[in-house]
Motif scaffolding. Structure first.
Motif, mmCIF file in Angstrom:
data_model
loop_
_atom_site.group_PDB
_atom_site.id
_atom_site.type_symbol
_atom_site.label_atom_id
_atom_site.label_comp_id
_atom_site.label_asym_id
_atom_site.label_seq_id
_atom_site.Cartn_x
_atom_site.Cartn_y
_atom_site.Cartn_z
ATOM 1 N N LEU A 163 110.311 22.524 108.658
ATOM 2 C CA LEU A 163 109.019 21.845 108.813
ATOM 3 C C LEU A 163 109.182 20.364 108.532
ATOM 4 C CD1 LEU A 163 105.908 22.034 109.152
ATOM 5 C CD2 LEU A 163 105.782 22.458 106.681
ATOM 6 N N SER A 213 98.606 19.580 105.269
ATOM 7 C CA SER A 213 100.015 19.268 105.016
ATOM 8 C C SER A 213 100.218 17.858 104.468
ATOM 9 C CB SER A 213 100.821 19.416 106.305
ATOM 10 O OG SER A 213 100.760 20.719 106.792
ATOM 11 N N GLN A 214 101.184 17.744 103.567
ATOM 12 C CA GLN A 214 101.600 16.457 103.027
ATOM 13 C C GLN A 214 103.080 16.265 103.333
ATOM 14 O OE1 GLN A 214 100.583 16.621 98.862
ATOM 15 N NE2 GLN A 214 98.387 16.832 99.273
ATOM 16 N N ASN A 246 97.253 21.850 109.514
ATOM 17 C CA ASN A 246 97.520 23.163 108.925
ATOM 18 C C ASN A 246 98.645 23.843 109.703
ATOM 19 O OD1 ASN A 246 95.295 22.699 107.269
ATOM 20 N ND2 ASN A 246 93.900 23.673 108.743
ATOM 21 N N SER A 247 99.344 24.766 109.052
ATOM 22 C CA SER A 247 100.426 25.466 109.739
ATOM 23 C C SER A 247 100.536 26.897 109.249
ATOM 24 C CB SER A 247 101.766 24.756 109.517
ATOM 25 O OG SER A 247 102.069 24.663 108.149
ATOM 26 N N GLU A 254 100.611 14.660 109.180
ATOM 27 C CA GLU A 254 100.038 14.846 107.841
ATOM 28 C C GLU A 254 98.567 15.236 107.968
ATOM 29 O OE1 GLU A 254 100.356 11.333 105.410
ATOM 30 O OE2 GLU A 254 100.758 12.533 103.635
ATOM 31 N N ASP A 276 105.657 18.405 101.821
ATOM 32 C CA ASP A 276 105.833 19.784 102.280
ATOM 33 C C ASP A 276 107.023 19.928 103.218
ATOM 34 O OD1 ASP A 276 102.235 20.165 102.601
ATOM 35 O OD2 ASP A 276 103.540 20.620 100.890
ATOM 36 N N SER A 277 107.575 18.823 103.656
ATOM 37 C CA SER A 277 108.724 18.874 104.559
ATOM 38 C C SER A 277 109.886 19.625 103.921
ATOM 39 C CB SER A 277 109.167 17.455 104.927
ATOM 40 O OG SER A 277 108.164 16.795 105.679
ATOM 41 N N ILE A 281 106.816 16.973 108.326
ATOM 42 C CA ILE A 281 105.465 16.424 108.297
ATOM 43 C C ILE A 281 105.564 14.911 108.476
ATOM 44 C CG2 ILE A 281 103.324 16.195 106.993
ATOM 45 C CD1 ILE A 281 104.010 19.068 107.808
ATOM 46 N N ARG A 325 97.325 24.575 98.006
ATOM 47 C CA ARG A 325 97.205 24.498 99.464
ATOM 48 C C ARG A 325 98.022 25.566 100.195
ATOM 49 N NH1 ARG A 325 99.747 20.887 101.426
ATOM 50 N NH2 ARG A 325 100.947 20.151 99.621
ATOM 51 N N ILE A 372 100.087 26.863 105.222
ATOM 52 C CA ILE A 372 100.076 25.571 104.534
ATOM 53 C C ILE A 372 98.892 24.782 105.075
ATOM 54 C CG2 ILE A 372 101.357 23.472 103.964
ATOM 55 C CD1 ILE A 372 103.922 24.987 104.715
#
Lengths: 110, 110
Positions: free
Chosen positions: B106, B77-78, B18-19, B15, B81-82, B108, B58, B74
């Motif tokens: 993804l 990330s939170q 960035n991605s 968490e 966001d998964s 997170i 974001r 992204i």
């Protein structure tokens, strides 16, 4: 403001039976689409419709029938279900390019 | 038909990280969309971006049409966001209709 809905959400049917998946949208979008999602294949287009009474095949149309007598409805029928049609089915609608998806129907053919 | 390749196939991040997710496509397109499929299966339209750059909170996306790729960024990330991120494209003549990539999964970690 329902947006786009699908019914049923879950369905179990037997091989050889006919089953119809319903899709309804409240936005008056011209375009509607049916996809199936399978592990390893991602989302694949089955059929689409550009307007009422206009439908066309997508990537994997075999074994499926669609109709669109009203703008807001786009039912998908499996005339004689097979086990290979076990999948998650998504309906989507679009006014031009951006597509908006329904919640999906999980269909199991035994 | 047009080929769509997404990378990486899987990504695990902490968490706050960035991605960058990438989508390569094999032909000229007039429709490119990014979608997020959350862990409950719902598909959400993130961006319609056949060219240029867009930002939404974001998330941002850039498509370089001349080089046939698109990037989804992204930031911060939170855990929400998964899920799986799909790129979908449609060729200029729309003959193939929309084709989805196989997605980037993804995850997170909190």
């Amino acid at each position: 403001d329902a947006g786009i809905t699908q019914s049923p959400r879950y369905k179990i049917t037997e091989t050889g039976r006919q089953v119809t998946l319903m899709c309804h949208q409240t936005w008056s979008h011209s375009y509607m689409f049916w996809y199936r999602q399978d592990l390893g294949h991602g989302l694949r287009l089955i059929y689409y419709s550009a307007a009422a009474d206009i439908t066309d095949k997508g990537e994997v149309p075999d074994g499926y029938v669609v109709s669109r007598s009203k703008t807001e409805n786009f039912p998908l029928t499996l005339e004689s279900a097979t086990r290979s049609q076990t999948s998650v089915y998504f309906c989507a609608s679009s006014a031009s390019y951006e597509q908006y998806f329904g919640p999906g129907t999980r269909l199991t053919v035994t | 038909g047009i080929q769509v390749e997404q990378s990486p196939p899987d990504l695990i991040l902490q968490e706050g990280a960035n991605s960058t997710l990438r989508c390569n496509f094999s032909d000229s397109v007039n429709n490119l969309q990014w979608f997020h499929q959350n862990p409950w299966g719902q598909l959400i339209n993130l961006f319609y971006i056949p060219s240029g750059t867009k930002q939404n909170g974001r998330l941002s996306a850039t498509t370089v049409a001349t080089e046939r790729y698109s990037l989804l960024y992204i930031s911060s990330s939170q855990t929400t966001d998964s899920g799986v991120y799909f790129c979908a494209v449609e060729r200029m003549n729309r003959d193939d209709k929309i084709i989805f990539g196989k997605g980037t999964r993804l995850h997170i970690l909190p």
